[in-house]
Design a protein around this motif. Sequence first.
Motif, PDB file in Angstrom:
ATOM      1  N   ASN B 147       0.836  -1.194   0.000  1.00  0.00           N
ATOM      2  CA  ASN B 147       0.000   0.000   0.000  1.00  0.00           C
ATOM      3  C   ASN B 147       0.875   1.251   0.000  1.00  0.00           C
ATOM      4  O   ASN B 147       2.083   1.187   0.239  1.00  0.00           O
ATOM      5  N   GLN B 148       0.242   2.359  -0.252  1.00  0.00           N
ATOM      6  CA  GLN B 148       0.947   3.625  -0.139  1.00  0.00           C
ATOM      7  C   GLN B 148       0.464   4.338   1.115  1.00  0.00           C
ATOM      8  O   GLN B 148      -0.746   4.468   1.316  1.00  0.00           O
ATOM      9  N   ARG B 149       1.394   4.792   1.925  1.00  0.00           N
ATOM     10  CA  ARG B 149       1.012   5.609   3.074  1.00  0.00           C
ATOM     11  C   ARG B 149       1.154   7.073   2.648  1.00  0.00           C
ATOM     12  O   ARG B 149       2.124   7.447   2.010  1.00  0.00           O
ATOM     13  N   VAL B 150       0.153   7.833   2.987  1.00  0.00           N
ATOM     14  CA  VAL B 150       0.126   9.231   2.545  1.00  0.00           C
ATOM     15  C   VAL B 150       0.060  10.137   3.766  1.00  0.00           C
ATOM     16  O   VAL B 150      -0.837   9.987   4.606  1.00  0.00           O
ATOM     17  N   GLU B 151       1.036  11.038   3.852  1.00  0.00           N
ATOM     18  CA  GLU B 151       0.980  12.043   4.917  1.00  0.00           C
ATOM     19  C   GLU B 151       0.469  13.344   4.304  1.00  0.00           C
ATOM     20  O   GLU B 151       1.070  13.870   3.361  1.00  0.00           O
ATOM     21  N   LEU B 152      -0.635  13.808   4.827  1.00  0.00           N
ATOM     22  CA  LEU B 152      -1.193  15.077   4.369  1.00  0.00           C
ATOM     23  C   LEU B 152      -0.797  16.156   5.361  1.00  0.00           C
ATOM     24  O   LEU B 152      -1.073  16.056   6.556  1.00  0.00           O
ATOM     25  N   LYS B 153      -0.115  17.161   4.849  1.00  0.00           N
ATOM     26  CA  LYS B 153       0.209  18.321   5.689  1.00  0.00           C
ATOM     27  C   LYS B 153      -0.512  19.522   5.101  1.00  0.00           C
ATOM     28  O   LYS B 153      -0.186  19.975   4.007  1.00  0.00           O
ATOM     29  N   LEU B 154      -1.523  19.955   5.791  1.00  0.00           N
ATOM     30  CA  LEU B 154      -2.369  21.022   5.269  1.00  0.00           C
ATOM     31  C   LEU B 154      -2.415  22.154   6.287  1.00  0.00           C
ATOM     32  O   LEU B 154      -2.806  21.939   7.442  1.00  0.00           O
ATOM     33  N   ASN B 155      -1.991  23.318   5.859  1.00  0.00           N
ATOM     34  CA  ASN B 155      -1.986  24.451   6.779  1.00  0.00           C
ATOM     35  C   ASN B 155      -3.056  25.457   6.412  1.00  0.00           C
ATOM     36  O   ASN B 155      -3.186  25.859   5.256  1.00  0.00           O
ATOM     37  N   ASN B 156      -3.818  25.838   7.415  1.00  0.00           N
ATOM     38  CA  ASN B 156      -4.858  26.866   7.252  1.00  0.00           C
ATOM     39  C   ASN B 156      -5.906  26.483   6.210  1.00  0.00           C
ATOM     40  O   ASN B 156      -6.442  27.344   5.529  1.00  0.00           O
ATOM     41  N   LEU B 157      -6.173  25.212   6.097  1.00  0.00           N
ATOM     42  CA  LEU B 157      -7.263  24.798   5.206  1.00  0.00           C
ATOM     43  C   LEU B 157      -8.605  25.186   5.836  1.00  0.00           C
ATOM     44  O   LEU B 157      -9.520  25.615   5.162  1.00  0.00           O
ATOM     45  N   SER B 158      -8.685  25.040   7.156  1.00  0.00           N
ATOM     46  CA  SER B 158      -9.902  25.432   7.862  1.00  0.00           C
ATOM     47  C   SER B 158      -9.517  26.363   8.996  1.00  0.00           C
ATOM     48  O   SER B 158      -8.431  26.239   9.564  1.00  0.00           O
ATOM     49  N   ASN B 159     -10.399  27.274   9.303  1.00  0.00           N
ATOM     50  CA  ASN B 159     -10.109  28.126  10.457  1.00  0.00           C
ATOM     51  C   ASN B 159     -10.951  27.765  11.673  1.00  0.00           C
ATOM     52  O   ASN B 159     -10.943  28.431  12.670  1.00  0.00           O
ATOM     53  N   SER B 160     -11.711  26.690  11.534  1.00  0.00           N
ATOM     54  CA  SER B 160     -12.447  26.194  12.704  1.00  0.00           C
ATOM     55  C   SER B 160     -12.729  24.719  12.485  1.00  0.00           C
ATOM     56  O   SER B 160     -12.708  24.232  11.348  1.00  0.00           O
ATOM     57  N   ARG B 161     -12.968  24.023  13.557  1.00  0.00           N
ATOM     58  CA  ARG B 161     -13.310  22.600  13.438  1.00  0.00           C
ATOM     59  C   ARG B 161     -14.775  22.490  13.025  1.00  0.00           C
ATOM     60  O   ARG B 161     -15.652  22.954  13.735  1.00  0.00           O
ATOM     61  N   SER B 162     -15.011  21.910  11.863  1.00  0.00           N
ATOM     62  CA  SER B 162     -16.376  21.853  11.356  1.00  0.00           C
ATOM     63  C   SER B 162     -17.097  20.616  11.871  1.00  0.00           C
ATOM     64  O   SER B 162     -16.557  19.520  11.878  1.00  0.00           O
ATOM     65  N   LYS B 163     -18.325  20.854  12.318  1.00  0.00           N
ATOM     66  CA  LYS B 163     -19.143  19.708  12.728  1.00  0.00           C
ATOM     67  C   LYS B 163     -20.033  19.236  11.576  1.00  0.00           C
ATOM     68  O   LYS B 163     -20.694  18.221  11.684  1.00  0.00           O
ATOM     69  N   GLU B 164     -20.048  20.035  10.515  1.00  0.00           N
ATOM     70  CA  GLU B 164     -20.982  19.729   9.414  1.00  0.00           C
ATOM     71  C   GLU B 164     -20.319  19.041   8.235  1.00  0.00           C
ATOM     72  O   GLU B 164     -20.997  18.582   7.335  1.00  0.00           O
ATOM     73  N   SER B 165     -18.990  19.026   8.201  1.00  0.00           N
ATOM     74  CA  SER B 165     -18.363  18.486   6.999  1.00  0.00           C
ATOM     75  C   SER B 165     -17.065  17.755   7.345  1.00  0.00           C
ATOM     76  O   SER B 165     -16.531  17.891   8.451  1.00  0.00           O
ATOM     77  N   TYR B 166     -16.589  17.004   6.393  1.00  0.00           N
ATOM     78  CA  TYR B 166     -15.311  16.311   6.523  1.00  0.00           C
ATOM     79  C   TYR B 166     -14.684  16.235   5.143  1.00  0.00           C
ATOM     80  O   TYR B 166     -15.307  16.608   4.144  1.00  0.00           O
ATOM     81  N   TYR B 167     -13.455  15.756   5.087  1.00  0.00           N
ATOM     82  CA  TYR B 167     -12.745  15.716   3.812  1.00  0.00           C
ATOM     83  C   TYR B 167     -12.473  14.266   3.413  1.00  0.00           C
ATOM     84  O   TYR B 167     -12.365  13.380   4.267  1.00  0.00           O
ATOM     85  N   GLU B 168     -12.325  14.068   2.120  1.00  0.00           N
ATOM     86  CA  GLU B 168     -11.944  12.747   1.613  1.00  0.00           C
ATOM     87  C   GLU B 168     -10.869  12.942   0.559  1.00  0.00           C
ATOM     88  O   GLU B 168     -10.943  13.860  -0.264  1.00  0.00           O
ATOM     89  N   MET B 169      -9.868  12.077   0.607  1.00  0.00           N
ATOM     90  CA  MET B 169      -8.796  12.152  -0.390  1.00  0.00           C
ATOM     91  C   MET B 169      -9.044  11.114  -1.465  1.00  0.00           C
ATOM     92  O   MET B 169      -9.271   9.949  -1.178  1.00  0.00           O
TER      93      MET B 169
END
Lengths: 199, 230
Positions: B147-169
Amino acid sequence: MPRTSASNTPTDEQLMIRIASGKEPDAALSTLYDRYGRTVYGSGLKLLGDRSLAEELVQEVFLKVWRSSRSFDPSRGGFSTWLYRITRSVAVDIHRRRGISALSVLYEEDNVASIRDMTSGPQEIVDNSWLAWRVSRALENLDEPYREVIELSYFRGLSQREIARETGMPLGTVKSRTLRALKRLRQELGVTGASREVL
Amino acid sequence: MDCAEIRNDLGAFVVGGLEPPESAEIRRHLKFCPACQEEFRKLREVKRALDVTPQPLEPPPHLKKEILNRIHSESPPVRRSRRWFALSAVAVALVAAGAVLWAILAQQATNTPVAVVKLTPTPHYSSVLNERGYWGVAKFYSSHSGNQRVELKLNNLSNSRSKESYYEMWLVSGKDRLSAGTFETTPGETDVWLNAPAESRDYRTVLIALKPKNEKYSSGGKIVLRGERR
């Protein structure tokens, strides 16, 4: 639709082999969905308590069946048991994804159902979710006339007279069919060996 | 009523489907008839099993079609298996090429990313994310499992923790796409590890999709970030 090993009807395990080996895999998955869709959906409603989440669960479960078909090993247990484990695991995953942080203590796989039913202890929840799965499968495996009287009498709460009116069956037939349906259900659960400890 | 008549009504009695006078008569009979009591006990156990069982309900008709559509958008298991065998053959050839080379590759596999993909905002999100000071990369590592292990480093993608949404790669190749998993972001830096299946190695396009939690799973979500693996 009953899981069967009649000569012309492939068993669940044979369908999984078809998916894994690429022999008409779409049709095989479609048949498994017809056999198990109601059980997975019902379990989703019970575990997650929401139709939208239950639909999400059904989709994820069958996609996992597709993607993980090569890891299914019939010598380690039947398809139904394997699918139950996937269903529970996906239910836990959906809860995690929803980020219900206040309930994070319950995210242990065995406790997922307690999110809905805080009155039950963990072991009782595990037992009940597994028992519910087996009963649901046993119901699916009943012949249609027997499944019908159970659904009308138990799940829809109709009296025997109401069932007779709705179906046009004589009252005596409704009563004897209800009795036979319960006996067959007991027998079905006993045959699987799954619920002897309960029944 | 004799025992035979009582027993014929016992199923209906257990599920509560008799009229009150009929139920009363059965109760009276059960008080003094051990044989019928035993029959009643067995049926009541079935009823208790039903008590924990969800009502059988048909899933919405569109669900099956959506599932079949989704598996069509993915590589079927057998094709994946052929690709895996092809990759295995390459691996065997590499081993045959020399132990020293293999050792070097193994070292690289565990410690060094095999690819680093810059993830840039899609046009619709570029303005807001650039203002927010967003930047992000996906680092791909090979693993011994294939398998491939993927490290996602994302800065300032969100400015708050959302309870309504999530992300998928998603990893995309032509019309095929494979999910590497879902994640949620935290304000500031988000650093998550995902696991992509081995066959996604050939999938060059990386998409990050935003998905509302209350939306049907069939949706691919809104594409927020995109990158190309070279």
